[in-house]
Design an enzyme around this catalytic site. Structure first.
Site, PDB file in Angstrom:
ATOM      1  N   GLU A  60     -18.220 -45.936 -42.749  1.00  0.00           N
ATOM      2  CA  GLU A  60     -19.156 -46.259 -41.678  1.00  0.00           C
ATOM      3  C   GLU A  60     -20.502 -45.688 -42.103  1.00  0.00           C
ATOM      4  O   GLU A  60     -20.578 -44.516 -42.495  1.00  0.00           O
ATOM      5  CB  GLU A  60     -18.729 -45.603 -40.350  1.00  0.00           C
ATOM      6  CG  GLU A  60     -19.695 -45.969 -39.232  1.00  0.00           C
ATOM      7  CD  GLU A  60     -19.447 -45.223 -37.921  1.00  0.00           C
ATOM      8  OE1 GLU A  60     -18.692 -44.234 -37.936  1.00  0.00           O
ATOM      9  OE2 GLU A  60     -20.019 -45.637 -36.903  1.00  0.00           O
ATOM     10  N   ARG A 299      -5.742 -36.621 -46.032  1.00  0.00           N
ATOM     11  CA  ARG A 299      -7.129 -36.408 -46.411  1.00  0.00           C
ATOM     12  C   ARG A 299      -7.246 -35.118 -47.211  1.00  0.00           C
ATOM     13  O   ARG A 299      -6.367 -34.263 -47.178  1.00  0.00           O
ATOM     14  CB  ARG A 299      -8.028 -36.368 -45.183  1.00  0.00           C
ATOM     15  CG  ARG A 299      -7.812 -35.136 -44.318  1.00  0.00           C
ATOM     16  CD  ARG A 299      -8.647 -35.179 -43.037  1.00  0.00           C
ATOM     17  NE  ARG A 299      -9.932 -35.819 -43.228  1.00  0.00           N
ATOM     18  CZ  ARG A 299     -10.514 -36.596 -42.309  1.00  0.00           C
ATOM     19  NH1 ARG A 299      -9.915 -36.823 -41.166  1.00  0.00           N
ATOM     20  NH2 ARG A 299     -11.685 -37.133 -42.538  1.00  0.00           N
ATOM     21  N   LYS A 309     -17.741 -33.707 -40.689  1.00  0.00           N
ATOM     22  CA  LYS A 309     -19.092 -34.233 -40.518  1.00  0.00           C
ATOM     23  C   LYS A 309     -19.902 -33.328 -39.597  1.00  0.00           C
ATOM     24  O   LYS A 309     -21.054 -33.013 -39.860  1.00  0.00           O
ATOM     25  CB  LYS A 309     -18.987 -35.651 -39.947  1.00  0.00           C
ATOM     26  CG  LYS A 309     -20.272 -36.433 -40.017  1.00  0.00           C
ATOM     27  CD  LYS A 309     -20.026 -37.902 -39.700  1.00  0.00           C
ATOM     28  CE  LYS A 309     -19.366 -38.638 -40.850  1.00  0.00           C
ATOM     29  NZ  LYS A 309     -19.124 -40.054 -40.558  1.00  0.00           N
TER      30      LYS A 309
END
Length: 592
Positions: A60, A299, A309
């Site tokens: 994204e 992950r 983030k």
RNA sequence: UGGGGAGUCGCCAAGUUGGUUAAGGCACAUGGUUUUGAUCCAUGCAUGCGAAGGUUCGAAUCCUUCCUCCUCAGCCA
């Protein structure tokens, strides 16, 4: 060249295992591809897809890429490459409020930097496989109408709060919306009005009609289209309704004829909806088999590193680091500036593997991968980082002579360069001890060492200032022992120290970077991760470098012998005046 | 206490339609080479596969129960 390590054989992770089984079963033998994404009718007019396997990296564009993304990039592009498939770079831009062109550009740049491209690798050798989810908004809208027409979706007019209340809890099922029984016609009309801007943001929402009693929340009539009057970086003001990830992502994959849609573990619960949607859209004729399948992997977690983030934003906004490309940050922009290389990332991702187990990779593994590739690639130079003077008392005043240093001891074909030796040199402060520690074999009074690529010297004495700090070390050299001459081996010494001639050295700013956090799990327990910042994560020093280093290009990487790998900073270096960043030190079994 | 996942050497990770002595990498240890205390080379490093039972000639692989960790209740992705 060092011996190659045996690479992991293909199929050594569960995803490759699945792909090999699918390939063996000829699952994609008749999959067609029209040259660009589209629905079943579109692709049916095309050829059998030369790419049996299609994967995608779907960021994204709402932030910067980091090391965790590198794992996904190498996984997706790597698998496509190894199985003669194609990996798409697709921007998942379905939320205009958070996304921007700036991020598109930086993400594109970093994926290219890692060595991947998506141009000219199609069936006819010309197509580009760079895509935007927003280019599929018409298809998504169409898919939504199809669901409505088949009574698989309805317009809900509850408020967000009401929806939350009626969603139920982990142990209680949800309640049907009072609007769940609207007729197909009513839903279609309302949805079209939503599209046409006749309703306020948030006043209605399109939901899939599945099962409010499902133990999986993602099947309790998930929201799939919301009204949001926002300017989109790609589609501008064309739309005031936007699809949700849940709904959009599977369609993106399907239109692109992706075969294996790889994502991280937190999307596991989403898979039943992914499959539900595929089934319904095949049923309506919009899509055809084989439809994409989603597979999840763990992950990346790295000790001493923060990848969320939110935390990265905080580090930048509160100025704990100097921007998104600060060399201490795990962003790819920071990593590049730090001197980490794509080859190092490749080695790293190969080495850590892919599985479904939550894991924390030790930071030393990452560092070691960088050392391993840099050892092969980096040309050697000499730098004295913490200089003290060494005077060779029996060396002629004003004289200087050539010494010959290999540019790369593992690659003799890179030949040697000339460095100047003279009476006064800079040496490393830690290479002298007036009173040697046990097993110390460098310079101390009475001991002999070799000046690398020069003569053997014998330490005689030192001078100190009022505080007792050593300021000058004195020695005599043994004239017949110069490196490369017959007498070079006449005297055996264990120590071997580097130096630069004081008259020839180039003084430069060097930044010694260390890990950003001092705790392997920053913020673990009830700590604030900010309190775990390593106060010594960067130290700026003035070093004495070998002549010639003032002329290197930004981004060039060197091994400063006996120290580590250093890169000419790409942001703050000036022509003729580079600043060097320490990428990673050499291993050191002595200082343990 | 619902659903979905995961637990194999200090850290990763193969192996999981049951079949010889449980891959490999990193780390670590010990030797060797070496004009980087680097690199490189050699050797060592899980009678054990979250635990306990069970099935079997044979189980990390099958069954049962239990334990631990991750994850899900955005009109984010």
């Amino acid at each position: 060249m060092a011996k190659q390590k045996t690479p992991l054989p293909p199929g050594s992770n569960f995803i490759r295992g699945i792909i090999e089984r699918d390939l063996a079963a000829n699952k994609y033998a008749e999959k067609k591809w029209m040259g660009r994404p589209g629905d079943a009718a579109h692709h049916q007019a095309g050829q059998v897809d030369v790419a049996k396997i299609r994967t995608r990296f779907p960021p994204e564009p709402n932030g910067y890429l980091h090391i965790g993304h590198a794992k996904s990039i190498f996984l997706n592009f790597g698998i496509a490459k190894d199985y003669d498939g194609i990996c798409h770079l697709r921007f998942d831009d379905t939320n205009p409020e958070k996304e921007s062109q700036e991020y598109v550009d930086s993400i594109t740049e970093m994926v290219k930097w890692l060595g991947f491209d998506w141009e000219g690798n199609g069936a006819n050798g010309e197509e580009s496989n760079l895509y935007f989810a927003s280019d599929y908004f018409d298809d998504m809208y169409h898919a939504a109408e199809l669901l409505i027409e088949h009574d698989y979706a309805y317009v809900d007019s509850q408020t967000a709060d009401e929806m939350r209340e009626n969603r139920g809890t982990l142990t209680e099922s949800g309640k049907d919306s009072p609007f769940r029984t609207r007729t197909v016609e009513e839903n279609l009309t309302l949805f079209r009005e939503m599209r046409d801007g006749k309703h306020a943001d948030g006043s209605h929402i399109l939901r899939a009609k599945i099962n409010m009693a499902s133990p999986n929340f993602n099947l309790r009539d998930p929201a799939i289209y919301r009204i949001r009057r926002a300017h989109h970086h790609n589609t501008g003001d064309k739309w005031c309704i936007y699809p949700m990830y849940t709904f959009a992502h599977p369609i993106e994959d399907a239109l692109e004829r992706v075969t294996h849609s790889l994502c991280t573990l937190e999307f596991e619960d989403q898979k039943p909806f992914y499959d539900w949607l595929m089934k319904k859209l095949v049923e309506t004729g919009m899509l055809e088999q084989p439809v994409p399948k989603q597979y999840e992997f763990a992950r990346l977690n790295l000790t001493y590193v923060v990848l969320s983030k939110r935390k990265l934003i905080q580090l930048v906004e509160e100025n704990h680091v100097d921007g998104w490309d600060d060399p201490r940050l795990p962003t790819l922009a920071g990593a590049r500036r730090r001197g980490y290389t794509p080859a190092g990332f490749k080695l790293f991702t190969d080495r850590i593997g892919v599985s479904k187990a939550d894991s924390w990779i030790e930071y030393v593994i990452f560092e070691d991968c960088m050392r391993e590739v840099l050892n092969q690639d980096a040309v050697r130079r000499i730098a004295v980082l913490d200089p003290i003077k060494l005077v060779i008392d029996n060396y002629e005043d004003g004289k200087s002579e050539d010494c010959f240093a290999p540019n790369h001891p593992l690659k003799p074909e890179l030949e040697k360069r000339t460095v100047q030796l003279s009476k006064e040199l800079w040496i490393e402060r830690e290479d002298f001890m007036e009173e040697p520690a046990p097993k110390y074999f460098r310079l101390f009074p009475g001991n002999k060492v070799r000046l690398r690529y020069g003569y053997i010297i014998e330490c005689t004495s030192c001078e100190k200032d009022a505080d007792g700090n050593v300021t000058v070390v004195h020695c005599n050299y043994l004239p017949d022992t110069k490196s490369g001459t017959d007498g070079a081996n006449s005297v055996k010494v264990k120590g071997n120290i580097h130096w630069v001639s004081a008259n020839h050295a180039y003084e430069a700013e060097v930044r010694l970077y260390d890990r950003l956090f001092k705790d392997p799990h920053p913020g673990s327990g009830d700590k604030d991760f900010i309190d775990d910042l390593n106060p010594g994560s960067v130290k700026t020093i003035t070093a004495q470098l070998e002549a010639g280093l003032q002329d290197v290009n930004a981004g060039e990487i060197f091994q400063f012998e006996r120290h580590g790998y250093f890169v000419a900073d790409s942001v703050e270096s000036k022509a003729g005046k580079p600043i060097f960043n320490r990428t990673v030190t050499l291993r050191d079994n002595w200082q343990k």
